[in-house]
Design a protein around this motif. Structure first.
Motif, PDB file in Angstrom:
ATOM      1  N   VAL A 202       0.834  -1.203   0.000  1.00 52.22           N
ATOM      2  CA  VAL A 202       0.000   0.000   0.000  1.00 52.22           C
ATOM      3  C   VAL A 202       0.873   1.259   0.000  1.00 52.22           C
ATOM      4  CG1 VAL A 202      -1.712   1.313   1.314  1.00 52.22           C
ATOM      5  CG2 VAL A 202      -1.906  -1.181   1.153  1.00 52.22           C
ATOM      6  N   VAL A 203       1.924   1.262   0.839  1.00 51.44           N
ATOM      7  CA  VAL A 203       2.807   2.432   0.913  1.00 51.44           C
ATOM      8  C   VAL A 203       3.495   2.685  -0.417  1.00 51.44           C
ATOM      9  CG1 VAL A 203       4.934   3.324   1.953  1.00 51.44           C
ATOM     10  CG2 VAL A 203       3.182   2.279   3.396  1.00 51.44           C
ATOM     11  N   ASN A 205       2.463   1.809  -3.330  1.00 55.02           N
ATOM     12  CA  ASN A 205       1.445   2.289  -4.268  1.00 55.02           C
ATOM     13  C   ASN A 205       1.199   3.790  -4.078  1.00 55.02           C
ATOM     14  OD1 ASN A 205      -0.643   0.715  -6.155  1.00 55.02           O
ATOM     15  ND2 ASN A 205      -1.703   2.466  -5.283  1.00 55.02           N
ATOM     16  N   GLN A 206       1.122   4.228  -2.808  1.00 52.95           N
ATOM     17  CA  GLN A 206       0.893   5.640  -2.506  1.00 52.95           C
ATOM     18  C   GLN A 206       2.105   6.492  -2.873  1.00 52.95           C
ATOM     19  OE1 GLN A 206      -2.080   6.859  -1.569  1.00 52.95           O
ATOM     20  NE2 GLN A 206      -2.833   4.757  -1.753  1.00 52.95           N
ATOM     21  N   GLY A 209       2.069   6.946  -6.562  1.00 50.23           N
ATOM     22  CA  GLY A 209       1.008   7.867  -6.932  1.00 50.23           C
ATOM     23  C   GLY A 209       1.344   9.311  -6.590  1.00 50.23           C
ATOM     24  N   PHE A 210       2.024   9.508  -5.448  1.00 51.41           N
ATOM     25  CA  PHE A 210       2.366  10.858  -4.996  1.00 51.41           C
ATOM     26  C   PHE A 210       3.513  11.456  -5.803  1.00 51.41           C
ATOM     27  CE2 PHE A 210       4.729  13.717  -2.101  1.00 51.41           C
ATOM     28  CZ  PHE A 210       3.735  14.657  -1.864  1.00 51.41           C
ATOM     29  N   TYR A 308      -2.107  -2.676  -4.709  1.00 49.62           N
ATOM     30  CA  TYR A 308      -3.237  -3.337  -4.049  1.00 49.62           C
ATOM     31  C   TYR A 308      -3.238  -4.841  -4.325  1.00 49.62           C
ATOM     32  CZ  TYR A 308      -5.041   1.375  -3.280  1.00 49.62           C
ATOM     33  OH  TYR A 308      -5.203   2.674  -2.886  1.00 49.62           O
TER      34      TYR A 308
END
Length: 472
Positions: A202-203, A205-206, A209-210, A308
Protein backbone atom coordinates in the motif's frame (compact mmCIF):
# COMPACT_ATOMS: atom_id res chain seq x y z
CA UNK A 1 -18.17 -3.79 -10.91
CA UNK A 2 -15.02 -2.44 -12.60
CA UNK A 3 -11.79 -4.39 -12.54
CA UNK A 4 -10.16 -1.80 -10.27
CA UNK A 5 -13.09 -2.00 -7.84
CA UNK A 6 -12.77 -5.79 -7.91
CA UNK A 7 -9.17 -5.70 -6.68
CA UNK A 8 -9.96 -3.14 -3.98
CA UNK A 9 -12.89 -5.29 -2.80
CA UNK A 10 -10.77 -8.45 -2.69
CA UNK A 11 -8.12 -6.61 -0.66
CA UNK A 12 -10.78 -5.52 1.86
CA UNK A 13 -12.31 -9.02 2.08
CA UNK A 14 -8.91 -10.68 2.56
CA UNK A 15 -7.98 -8.11 5.20
CA UNK A 16 -11.21 -8.81 7.14
CA UNK A 17 -10.67 -12.57 6.97
CA UNK A 18 -7.09 -12.09 8.12
CA UNK A 19 -8.18 -9.93 11.07
CA UNK A 20 -10.66 -12.63 12.11
CA UNK A 21 -7.91 -15.22 11.80
CA UNK A 22 -5.55 -13.12 13.93
CA UNK A 23 -8.21 -12.71 16.59
CA UNK A 24 -8.95 -16.46 16.70
CA UNK A 25 -5.23 -17.27 16.78
CA UNK A 26 -4.69 -14.89 19.68
CA UNK A 27 -7.60 -16.31 21.65
CA UNK A 28 -6.39 -19.86 21.13
CA UNK A 29 -2.89 -18.83 22.17
CA UNK A 30 -4.21 -17.26 25.38
CA UNK A 31 -6.31 -20.33 26.14
CA UNK A 32 -3.30 -22.57 25.64
CA UNK A 33 -1.15 -20.45 27.92
CA UNK A 34 -3.80 -20.33 30.63
CA UNK A 35 -3.68 -24.13 30.91
CA UNK A 36 -0.04 -23.98 31.88
CA UNK A 37 0.17 -22.75 35.48
CA UNK A 38 3.18 -20.98 36.95
CA UNK A 39 3.95 -24.03 39.08
CA UNK A 40 4.00 -26.25 35.99
CA UNK A 41 6.36 -23.90 34.20
CA UNK A 42 8.72 -23.76 37.17
CA UNK A 43 8.60 -27.52 37.61
CA UNK A 44 9.43 -28.13 33.97
CA UNK A 45 12.09 -25.44 33.79
CA UNK A 46 9.93 -23.44 31.39
CA UNK A 47 9.87 -20.10 33.23
CA UNK A 48 13.38 -19.11 32.15
CA UNK A 49 12.88 -20.68 28.73
CA UNK A 50 9.68 -18.71 28.13
CA UNK A 51 11.39 -15.46 29.13
CA UNK A 52 14.35 -16.23 26.86
CA UNK A 53 12.01 -17.05 23.97
CA UNK A 54 10.10 -13.80 24.46
CA UNK A 55 13.32 -11.76 24.55
CA UNK A 56 14.71 -13.48 21.46
CA UNK A 57 11.40 -13.06 19.67
CA UNK A 58 11.41 -9.30 20.28
CA UNK A 59 15.01 -8.93 19.10
CA UNK A 60 14.59 -10.98 15.97
CA UNK A 61 11.11 -9.90 14.89
CA UNK A 62 11.92 -6.19 15.12
CA UNK A 63 14.88 -6.56 12.77
CA UNK A 64 13.01 -9.02 10.57
CA UNK A 65 10.10 -6.60 10.16
CA UNK A 66 12.41 -3.76 9.14
CA UNK A 67 14.52 -5.68 6.62
CA UNK A 68 11.54 -7.46 5.07
CA UNK A 69 9.69 -4.14 4.88
CA UNK A 70 12.66 -2.72 2.98
CA UNK A 71 12.65 -5.73 0.66
CA UNK A 72 8.89 -5.69 0.04
CA UNK A 73 8.74 -1.97 -0.69
CA UNK A 74 10.58 -2.77 -3.91
CA UNK A 75 8.46 -5.81 -4.80
CA UNK A 76 5.54 -4.35 -6.77
CA UNK A 77 7.56 -2.07 -9.01
CA UNK A 78 10.86 -3.76 -9.95
CA UNK A 79 9.49 -5.01 -13.26
CA UNK A 80 7.58 -1.79 -13.97
CA UNK A 81 10.59 0.44 -13.22
CA UNK A 82 12.74 -1.32 -15.79
CA UNK A 83 10.02 -1.88 -18.37
CA UNK A 84 7.79 1.17 -18.16
CA UNK A 85 9.75 4.04 -16.62
CA UNK A 86 13.19 3.27 -18.05
CA UNK A 87 11.78 1.81 -21.28
CA UNK A 88 13.99 -1.29 -21.49
CA UNK A 89 12.76 -4.11 -23.76
CA UNK A 90 11.49 -7.19 -21.97
CA UNK A 91 14.53 -9.21 -23.00
CA UNK A 92 16.79 -6.68 -21.26
CA UNK A 93 14.56 -6.75 -18.19
CA UNK A 94 15.11 -10.51 -18.11
CA UNK A 95 18.87 -9.87 -18.31
CA UNK A 96 18.63 -7.64 -15.23
CA UNK A 97 16.79 -10.37 -13.35
CA UNK A 98 19.26 -13.02 -14.55
CA UNK A 99 22.17 -10.89 -13.34
CA UNK A 100 20.65 -10.76 -9.88
CA UNK A 101 20.07 -14.49 -9.70
CA UNK A 102 23.53 -15.32 -11.08
CA UNK A 103 25.04 -13.01 -8.49
CA UNK A 104 23.00 -14.69 -5.75
CA UNK A 105 23.98 -18.15 -6.98
CA UNK A 106 27.69 -17.37 -7.14
CA UNK A 107 27.70 -15.55 -3.81
CA UNK A 108 25.55 -18.10 -1.95
CA UNK A 109 28.23 -20.62 -0.92
CA UNK A 110 30.70 -17.95 0.14
CA UNK A 111 28.05 -15.98 2.01
CA UNK A 112 27.08 -19.07 3.99
CA UNK A 113 30.67 -19.93 4.81
CA UNK A 114 31.54 -16.38 5.82
CA UNK A 115 28.44 -16.24 8.05
CA UNK A 116 29.48 -19.41 9.88
CA UNK A 117 33.15 -18.45 10.00
CA UNK A 118 33.11 -14.69 10.62
CA UNK A 119 29.76 -14.24 12.33
CA UNK A 120 26.09 -14.20 11.33
CA UNK A 121 25.50 -10.76 12.92
CA UNK A 122 28.41 -9.31 10.96
CA UNK A 123 26.98 -10.64 7.69
CA UNK A 124 23.56 -9.22 8.54
CA UNK A 125 25.17 -5.81 9.00
CA UNK A 126 26.91 -6.26 5.65
CA UNK A 127 23.51 -7.08 4.12
CA UNK A 128 22.17 -3.65 5.09
CA UNK A 129 25.11 -1.95 3.37
CA UNK A 130 25.03 -3.99 0.16
CA UNK A 131 21.26 -3.61 -0.19
CA UNK A 132 21.46 0.16 0.32
CA UNK A 133 24.02 0.25 -2.50
CA UNK A 134 21.66 -1.82 -4.67
CA UNK A 135 18.83 0.67 -4.01
CA UNK A 136 21.13 3.58 -4.90
CA UNK A 137 22.18 1.93 -8.18
CA UNK A 138 18.63 1.21 -9.32
CA UNK A 139 17.76 4.91 -9.22
CA UNK A 140 20.25 5.63 -12.03
CA UNK A 141 18.91 4.63 -15.50
CA UNK A 142 22.31 3.69 -16.91
CA UNK A 143 22.72 0.04 -17.89
CA UNK A 144 26.13 -0.68 -16.26
CA UNK A 145 24.97 0.94 -13.00
CA UNK A 146 21.70 -0.99 -13.07
CA UNK A 147 23.61 -4.23 -13.62
CA UNK A 148 25.87 -3.35 -10.67
CA UNK A 149 22.72 -2.80 -8.62
CA UNK A 150 21.42 -6.24 -9.56
CA UNK A 151 24.81 -7.68 -8.63
CA UNK A 152 24.65 -6.11 -5.17
CA UNK A 153 21.00 -7.13 -4.84
CA UNK A 154 21.87 -10.77 -5.56
CA UNK A 155 24.54 -10.79 -2.85
CA UNK A 156 22.09 -9.17 -0.44
CA UNK A 157 19.42 -11.79 -1.19
CA UNK A 158 21.86 -14.60 -0.41
CA UNK A 159 22.61 -13.06 2.97
CA UNK A 160 18.95 -12.33 3.74
CA UNK A 161 17.84 -15.93 3.25
CA UNK A 162 20.73 -17.65 5.03
CA UNK A 163 22.43 -15.54 7.71
CA UNK A 164 19.32 -14.16 9.43
CA UNK A 165 17.66 -17.54 9.94
CA UNK A 166 20.98 -19.11 11.00
CA UNK A 167 21.47 -16.35 13.57
CA UNK A 168 18.00 -17.00 15.01
CA UNK A 169 18.41 -20.77 15.28
CA UNK A 170 21.88 -20.51 16.84
CA UNK A 171 20.72 -17.81 19.26
CA UNK A 172 17.74 -19.95 20.28
CA UNK A 173 20.05 -22.89 20.99
CA UNK A 174 22.38 -20.74 23.09
CA UNK A 175 19.43 -19.31 25.04
CA UNK A 176 17.89 -22.75 25.67
CA UNK A 177 14.72 -21.95 23.74
CA UNK A 178 12.48 -24.99 23.18
CA UNK A 179 11.79 -26.31 19.69
CA UNK A 180 8.09 -25.46 20.02
CA UNK A 181 8.95 -21.87 20.94
CA UNK A 182 11.33 -21.60 17.98
CA UNK A 183 8.55 -22.90 15.73
CA UNK A 184 6.25 -20.20 17.14
CA UNK A 185 8.85 -17.49 16.47
CA UNK A 186 9.25 -18.65 12.88
CA UNK A 187 5.50 -18.78 12.39
CA UNK A 188 5.16 -15.27 13.83
CA UNK A 189 7.99 -14.10 11.57
CA UNK A 190 6.13 -15.28 8.48
CA UNK A 191 2.91 -13.72 9.77
CA UNK A 192 4.73 -10.46 10.46
CA UNK A 193 6.34 -10.69 7.05
CA UNK A 194 2.92 -10.82 5.43
CA UNK A 195 1.66 -7.92 7.54
CA UNK A 196 4.70 -5.79 6.70
CA UNK A 197 4.52 -6.74 3.03
CA UNK A 198 0.83 -5.81 2.91
CA UNK A 199 1.60 -2.40 4.35
CA UNK A 200 4.61 -2.06 2.05
CA UNK A 201 2.42 -2.74 -0.98
CA UNK A 202 0.00 0.00 0.00
CA UNK A 203 2.81 2.43 0.91
CA UNK A 204 4.68 1.79 -2.33
CA UNK A 205 1.45 2.29 -4.27
CA UNK A 206 0.89 5.64 -2.51
CA UNK A 207 4.52 6.71 -2.97
CA UNK A 208 4.34 6.05 -6.70
CA UNK A 209 1.01 7.87 -6.93
CA UNK A 210 2.37 10.86 -5.00
CA UNK A 211 5.71 11.14 -6.80
CA UNK A 212 4.65 9.76 -10.22
CA UNK A 213 7.91 7.78 -10.18
CA UNK A 214 8.63 4.10 -9.65
CA UNK A 215 11.95 5.08 -8.01
CA UNK A 216 10.45 6.41 -4.77
CA UNK A 217 9.84 2.98 -3.09
CA UNK A 218 13.53 2.16 -3.53
CA UNK A 219 14.59 5.35 -1.77
CA UNK A 220 12.25 4.54 1.14
CA UNK A 221 13.71 1.01 1.20
CA UNK A 222 17.25 2.37 1.61
CA UNK A 223 16.12 4.44 4.61
CA UNK A 224 14.66 1.34 6.30
CA UNK A 225 17.87 -0.60 5.66
CA UNK A 226 19.88 2.12 7.39
CA UNK A 227 17.53 1.79 10.38
CA UNK A 228 17.98 -2.00 10.38
CA UNK A 229 21.78 -1.58 10.51
CA UNK A 230 21.45 0.58 13.64
CA UNK A 231 19.06 -1.87 15.36
CA UNK A 232 21.16 -4.98 14.58
CA UNK A 233 24.32 -3.27 15.80
CA UNK A 234 22.64 -2.20 19.02
CA UNK A 235 20.64 -5.30 19.99
CA UNK A 236 22.10 -8.48 18.47
CA UNK A 237 25.01 -10.52 19.82
CA UNK A 238 27.36 -12.46 17.58
CA UNK A 239 27.25 -16.21 16.95
CA UNK A 240 29.31 -18.51 14.75
CA UNK A 241 29.50 -21.97 13.23
CA UNK A 242 32.35 -24.41 13.83
CA UNK A 243 35.74 -22.73 14.07
CA UNK A 244 34.06 -19.35 13.93
CA UNK A 245 35.79 -16.21 15.11
CA UNK A 246 39.25 -17.65 14.45
CA UNK A 247 41.74 -16.45 11.88
CA UNK A 248 41.61 -18.41 8.65
CA UNK A 249 43.92 -18.03 5.67
CA UNK A 250 41.48 -19.82 3.34
CA UNK A 251 39.45 -16.76 2.29
CA UNK A 252 37.23 -18.67 -0.11
CA UNK A 253 36.77 -21.56 2.35
CA UNK A 254 37.26 -24.28 -0.26
CA UNK A 255 37.84 -26.96 2.37
CA UNK A 256 34.73 -26.00 4.33
CA UNK A 257 32.60 -25.98 1.19
CA UNK A 258 33.92 -29.44 0.34
CA UNK A 259 32.94 -30.69 3.79
CA UNK A 260 29.45 -29.22 3.42
CA UNK A 261 28.95 -30.83 0.01
CA UNK A 262 30.11 -34.19 1.40
CA UNK A 263 27.50 -33.94 4.16
CA UNK A 264 24.71 -33.22 1.68
CA UNK A 265 25.80 -35.90 -0.77
CA UNK A 266 25.77 -38.62 1.90
CA UNK A 267 22.36 -37.78 3.37
CA UNK A 268 19.18 -38.29 1.29
CA UNK A 269 17.26 -36.15 3.80
CA UNK A 270 19.40 -33.13 3.00
CA UNK A 271 19.29 -33.82 -0.74
CA UNK A 272 15.49 -33.76 -0.66
CA UNK A 273 15.53 -30.68 1.58
CA UNK A 274 17.69 -28.94 -1.01
CA UNK A 275 15.41 -30.18 -3.80
CA UNK A 276 12.38 -28.66 -2.08
CA UNK A 277 14.16 -25.34 -1.62
CA UNK A 278 15.19 -25.30 -5.29
CA UNK A 279 11.74 -26.20 -6.61
CA UNK A 280 9.62 -24.04 -4.33
CA UNK A 281 11.74 -20.91 -4.07
CA UNK A 282 12.66 -21.13 -7.74
CA UNK A 283 8.97 -21.20 -8.64
CA UNK A 284 8.38 -18.32 -6.24
CA UNK A 285 11.05 -16.13 -7.84
CA UNK A 286 9.72 -16.89 -11.30
CA UNK A 287 6.28 -15.96 -10.04
CA UNK A 288 7.67 -12.54 -9.02
CA UNK A 289 8.64 -11.98 -12.65
CA UNK A 290 5.47 -13.47 -14.15
CA UNK A 291 2.50 -12.26 -12.12
CA UNK A 292 2.38 -8.76 -13.56
CA UNK A 293 2.35 -9.74 -17.28
CA UNK A 294 0.10 -12.73 -16.50
CA UNK A 295 -2.59 -10.47 -15.03
CA UNK A 296 -2.07 -7.70 -17.58
CA UNK A 297 -2.63 -10.14 -20.44
CA UNK A 298 -6.43 -10.11 -20.19
CA UNK A 299 -7.12 -6.94 -18.20
CA UNK A 300 -9.28 -4.10 -19.51
CA UNK A 301 -7.36 -1.51 -17.47
CA UNK A 302 -4.58 0.59 -18.91
CA UNK A 303 -2.69 0.19 -15.64
CA UNK A 304 -3.41 -2.39 -12.93
CA UNK A 305 -3.38 -1.29 -9.24
CA UNK A 306 -0.21 -3.31 -8.63
CA UNK A 307 0.25 -2.16 -5.04
CA UNK A 308 -3.24 -3.34 -4.05
CA UNK A 309 -2.82 -6.64 -5.87
CA UNK A 310 0.55 -7.13 -4.18
CA UNK A 311 -1.03 -6.40 -0.79
CA UNK A 312 -3.71 -9.01 -1.51
CA UNK A 313 -0.98 -11.55 -2.18
CA UNK A 314 0.74 -10.64 1.08
CA UNK A 315 -2.47 -10.97 3.10
CA UNK A 316 -2.88 -14.40 1.50
CA UNK A 317 0.62 -15.22 2.74
CA UNK A 318 -0.41 -14.11 6.24
CA UNK A 319 -3.42 -16.42 6.11
CA UNK A 320 -1.05 -19.23 5.19
CA UNK A 321 1.16 -18.49 8.20
CA UNK A 322 -1.93 -18.47 10.45
CA UNK A 323 -2.80 -21.92 9.12
CA UNK A 324 0.75 -23.01 9.96
CA UNK A 325 0.63 -21.79 13.57
CA UNK A 326 -2.80 -23.39 14.04
CA UNK A 327 -1.71 -26.76 12.64
CA UNK A 328 1.55 -26.86 14.63
CA UNK A 329 -0.24 -25.83 17.82
CA UNK A 330 -2.70 -28.71 17.43
CA UNK A 331 0.16 -31.07 16.50
CA UNK A 332 2.14 -30.07 19.61
CA UNK A 333 -0.80 -30.97 21.87
CA UNK A 334 -1.28 -34.27 20.06
CA UNK A 335 2.44 -35.08 20.28
CA UNK A 336 2.20 -35.10 24.07
CA UNK A 337 -0.43 -37.84 23.69
CA UNK A 338 1.62 -39.96 21.30
CA UNK A 339 0.96 -38.14 18.03
CA UNK A 340 3.42 -37.35 15.26
CA UNK A 341 6.74 -35.76 16.18
CA UNK A 342 7.46 -32.15 15.23
CA UNK A 343 9.74 -33.36 12.40
CA UNK A 344 7.04 -35.62 10.98
CA UNK A 345 4.43 -32.86 11.10
CA UNK A 346 6.71 -30.41 9.32
CA UNK A 347 7.73 -32.99 6.71
CA UNK A 348 4.07 -33.73 5.93
CA UNK A 349 3.32 -30.01 5.74
CA UNK A 350 6.25 -29.54 3.34
CA UNK A 351 4.93 -32.25 1.03
CA UNK A 352 1.38 -30.88 1.19
CA UNK A 353 2.48 -27.30 0.51
CA UNK A 354 4.41 -28.34 -2.59
CA UNK A 355 1.42 -30.31 -3.88
CA UNK A 356 -1.09 -27.46 -3.36
CA UNK A 357 1.36 -24.95 -4.87
CA UNK A 358 1.63 -27.13 -7.96
CA UNK A 359 -2.17 -27.19 -8.24
CA UNK A 360 -2.35 -23.39 -7.91
CA UNK A 361 0.19 -22.76 -10.66
CA UNK A 362 -1.44 -25.36 -12.90
CA UNK A 363 -4.81 -23.64 -12.37
CA UNK A 364 -3.29 -20.26 -13.33
CA UNK A 365 -2.26 -21.80 -16.66
CA UNK A 366 -5.67 -23.37 -17.23
CA UNK A 367 -7.61 -20.18 -16.42
CA UNK A 368 -7.69 -17.40 -18.99
CA UNK A 369 -9.97 -15.22 -16.87
CA UNK A 370 -8.04 -12.49 -15.05
CA UNK A 371 -10.02 -12.84 -11.80
CA UNK A 372 -9.69 -16.63 -11.58
CA UNK A 373 -5.98 -16.29 -12.25
CA UNK A 374 -5.78 -13.75 -9.42
CA UNK A 375 -7.37 -16.23 -6.99
CA UNK A 376 -4.98 -18.98 -8.11
CA UNK A 377 -2.07 -16.65 -7.39
CA UNK A 378 -3.52 -15.86 -3.94
CA UNK A 379 -3.60 -19.61 -3.18
CA UNK A 380 0.04 -19.91 -4.22
CA UNK A 381 0.96 -17.02 -1.89
CA UNK A 382 -0.89 -18.73 0.97
CA UNK A 383 1.38 -21.72 0.38
CA UNK A 384 4.38 -19.38 0.59
CA UNK A 385 3.17 -18.35 4.04
CA UNK A 386 3.25 -21.97 5.19
CA UNK A 387 6.46 -22.89 3.36
CA UNK A 388 8.90 -20.52 5.07
CA UNK A 389 8.38 -21.56 8.72
CA UNK A 390 8.11 -25.22 7.66
CA UNK A 391 11.37 -25.11 5.73
CA UNK A 392 13.07 -23.13 8.49
CA UNK A 393 12.12 -25.73 11.10
CA UNK A 394 13.25 -28.60 8.86
CA UNK A 395 16.61 -26.89 8.31
CA UNK A 396 16.91 -26.21 12.03
CA UNK A 397 16.21 -29.88 12.83
CA UNK A 398 18.20 -31.62 10.10
CA UNK A 399 21.24 -29.33 9.73
CA UNK A 400 23.82 -29.02 12.50
CA UNK A 401 24.78 -25.57 13.78
CA UNK A 402 28.40 -25.88 12.58
CA UNK A 403 27.42 -25.79 8.91
CA UNK A 404 23.90 -24.33 9.02
CA UNK A 405 24.48 -21.09 7.09
CA UNK A 406 26.91 -22.83 4.72
CA UNK A 407 24.44 -25.57 3.78
CA UNK A 408 21.48 -23.18 3.57
CA UNK A 409 23.48 -21.04 1.14
CA UNK A 410 24.76 -24.11 -0.74
CA UNK A 411 21.16 -25.09 -1.49
CA UNK A 412 20.72 -21.75 -3.24
CA UNK A 413 23.14 -22.69 -6.04
CA UNK A 414 20.76 -25.10 -7.87
CA UNK A 415 17.91 -22.72 -6.98
CA UNK A 416 19.52 -19.85 -8.86
CA UNK A 417 20.56 -22.10 -11.76
CA UNK A 418 16.92 -23.20 -12.10
CA UNK A 419 15.70 -19.60 -12.13
CA UNK A 420 18.36 -18.39 -14.57
CA UNK A 421 17.63 -21.18 -17.05
CA UNK A 422 13.91 -20.39 -16.87
CA UNK A 423 14.49 -16.66 -17.31
CA UNK A 424 16.67 -17.24 -20.35
CA UNK A 425 13.74 -18.94 -22.10
CA UNK A 426 12.22 -15.50 -22.52
CA UNK A 427 9.81 -16.11 -19.62
CA UNK A 428 7.03 -13.73 -20.64
CA UNK A 429 6.63 -15.16 -24.11
CA UNK A 430 6.88 -18.66 -22.65
CA UNK A 431 5.10 -17.95 -19.35
CA UNK A 432 2.71 -20.88 -19.68
CA UNK A 433 5.59 -23.28 -20.25
CA UNK A 434 7.45 -21.83 -17.25
CA UNK A 435 4.40 -22.05 -14.96
CA UNK A 436 3.69 -25.60 -16.14
CA UNK A 437 7.32 -26.61 -15.52
CA UNK A 438 7.14 -25.05 -12.04
CA UNK A 439 3.98 -27.03 -11.29
CA UNK A 440 5.67 -30.25 -12.41
CA UNK A 441 8.83 -29.77 -10.32
CA UNK A 442 6.74 -28.87 -7.28
CA UNK A 443 4.74 -32.09 -7.74
CA UNK A 444 8.00 -34.05 -7.93
CA UNK A 445 9.25 -32.33 -4.77
CA UNK A 446 6.02 -33.20 -2.95
CA UNK A 447 6.42 -36.88 -3.86
CA UNK A 448 10.11 -37.03 -2.88
CA UNK A 449 9.47 -35.31 0.46
CA UNK A 450 6.75 -37.84 1.22
CA UNK A 451 8.91 -40.80 0.23
CA UNK A 452 12.13 -39.72 1.95
CA UNK A 453 11.69 -37.20 4.77
CA UNK A 454 8.25 -38.22 6.01
CA UNK A 455 9.20 -41.89 5.79
CA UNK A 456 12.39 -41.44 7.79
CA UNK A 457 11.21 -38.78 10.20
CA UNK A 458 10.37 -41.21 13.00
CA UNK A 459 13.81 -42.76 12.74
CA UNK A 460 15.45 -39.31 12.88
CA UNK A 461 13.29 -38.33 15.87
CA UNK A 462 14.40 -41.48 17.69
CA UNK A 463 18.03 -40.72 16.88
CA UNK A 464 17.64 -37.20 18.29
CA UNK A 465 16.03 -38.57 21.45
CA UNK A 466 19.11 -40.74 21.78
CA UNK A 467 21.28 -37.56 21.70
CA UNK A 468 22.68 -38.26 18.25
CA UNK A 469 22.29 -35.95 15.30
CA UNK A 470 21.22 -37.33 11.89
CA UNK A 471 24.26 -35.70 10.31
CA UNK A 472 26.74 -37.27 12.65
Amino acid sequence: MSVRDFYELQLIILAIVCCIGLFVDRQLSRASKSKETADDRLENGRQGGAAAAAALSRKYLLVYAIVMGADWLQGPYVYSLYREQYGFPERMVAVFFVTGFLSAGLAAPLVGVWADQHGRRRLCLAFCITYILACACITIPYTPILLLGRLMGGISTSILFSAFESWLISASTSAGVASSDLSTIMGRATLLNGLVATGAGVVSNQLVGFTSSFVSPFIASAALLALAWVVIRGTWTENYGSGGGQADSDVFQVKRLGQAWSIVRRDPLLLVLGLTQTCFEGSMYLFVFLWVPALQEHTMLASLPLGYIFSSFMISMMLGSLCYTGVTSIATRKASRGGDSSLTVHAKLSSLVCAVSAMALAASVAFRDERKRFFAFCLFEACVGIYYPVQGMLRGTLISNEHRATLSALFRIPLNVFVVVALMTGVSSARYAVLTASALVLSFSAIMTGLVIVRRSEEVAQAQNGNSHPLQ
